[in-house]
Write a protein that holds these residues in place. Sequence first.
Motif, PDB file in Angstrom:
ATOM      1  N   UNK A 245      25.462   0.801  38.129  1.00 12.52           N
ATOM      2  CA  UNK A 245      25.287   0.694  39.580  1.00 12.52           C
ATOM      3  C   UNK A 245      26.459  -0.004  40.262  1.00 12.52           C
ATOM      4  N   UNK A 246      27.066  -0.979  39.585  1.00 12.59           N
ATOM      5  CA  UNK A 246      28.049  -1.820  40.269  1.00 12.59           C
ATOM      6  C   UNK A 246      29.481  -1.682  39.769  1.00 12.59           C
ATOM      7  N   UNK A 247      29.694  -1.026  38.616  1.00 13.76           N
ATOM      8  CA  UNK A 247      31.029  -0.971  38.034  1.00 13.76           C
ATOM      9  C   UNK A 247      31.887   0.132  38.625  1.00 13.76           C
ATOM     10  N   UNK A 248      33.182   0.094  38.290  1.00 13.00           N
ATOM     11  CA  UNK A 248      34.073   1.179  38.702  1.00 13.00           C
ATOM     12  C   UNK A 248      33.828   2.394  37.803  1.00 13.00           C
ATOM     13  N   UNK A 249      34.599   3.472  38.006  1.00 11.49           N
ATOM     14  CA  UNK A 249      34.343   4.720  37.279  1.00 11.49           C
ATOM     15  C   UNK A 249      34.476   4.546  35.765  1.00 11.49           C
ATOM     16  N   UNK A 250      35.479   3.787  35.328  1.00 14.94           N
ATOM     17  CA  UNK A 250      35.680   3.589  33.888  1.00 14.94           C
ATOM     18  C   UNK A 250      34.514   2.816  33.285  1.00 14.94           C
ATOM     19  N   UNK A 251      34.111   1.743  33.952  1.00 10.47           N
ATOM     20  CA  UNK A 251      33.008   0.934  33.439  1.00 10.47           C
ATOM     21  C   UNK A 251      31.695   1.716  33.432  1.00 10.47           C
ATOM     22  N   UNK A 252      31.485   2.543  34.456  1.00 11.03           N
ATOM     23  CA  UNK A 252      30.259   3.342  34.502  1.00 11.03           C
ATOM     24  C   UNK A 252      30.218   4.344  33.345  1.00 11.03           C
ATOM     25  N   UNK A 253      31.361   4.978  33.069  1.00 11.57           N
ATOM     26  CA  UNK A 253      31.409   5.935  31.957  1.00 11.57           C
ATOM     27  C   UNK A 253      31.162   5.231  30.625  1.00 11.57           C
TER      28      UNK A 253
END
Length: 217
Positions: A64-72
Amino acid sequence: GRPLPYFRLAAARAAVEGGRPEDTIKWLAHLPDGDAAANLLRGRAEVALGQFDQARLRFGRVEKSGNAVLRAEARLSQIEAAVSSGQIQPPEALKRLDKLRYSWRGDHIEERALQLSYRLNSDKGDVSDALSAGATLLRFFDVSRQGPNFLPDLQAKLHEALDPARKIPLDKAAGLYWEYRDLSPSGAEGDLLVSRLAQRLQEAAMYSRAADLLEYQ
């Protein structure tokens, strides 16, 4: 003074990937609970420690809160956690991994996804899909990170695909060899592999495919 957050995160990642999840938790102790990068690594450490429910909550927050890399990476970590805890079976895990790789390519996240795909397909005896995942790791990532037995195991799978006892249809076996011929051992062993496959193709009157193999050899 205290290490900067960047160095804490780097040390925490090295610890969890080196099999020291307790050290990961220690390195992240002074970072805020709302830090998405820290939460991702806390979650991975919790998976390693068997704290699956807590890890899932952390990964959900990162998505919910991370950038695209962290979300992946959080999505991948969710799959890894579900496999480790027995929450999902290999076929469902492989579907989720394929979906992730469809939208995310070419870094440590895809590498981890491929490593898990390779292991799951190997465990369930799917030689074709194991070869696909393993060959991608070999061709596009650092083979030294895959462990000392990786290449011999991958080459053994190619041999297995060509073994008549496995009863893989001959045209499919030939296709697998042609697609993964860069995995074939060099020298006399590789020549023997090609010669046997070419002989089987000739016996089945598949002369053009046999000729292609012998020309390649």
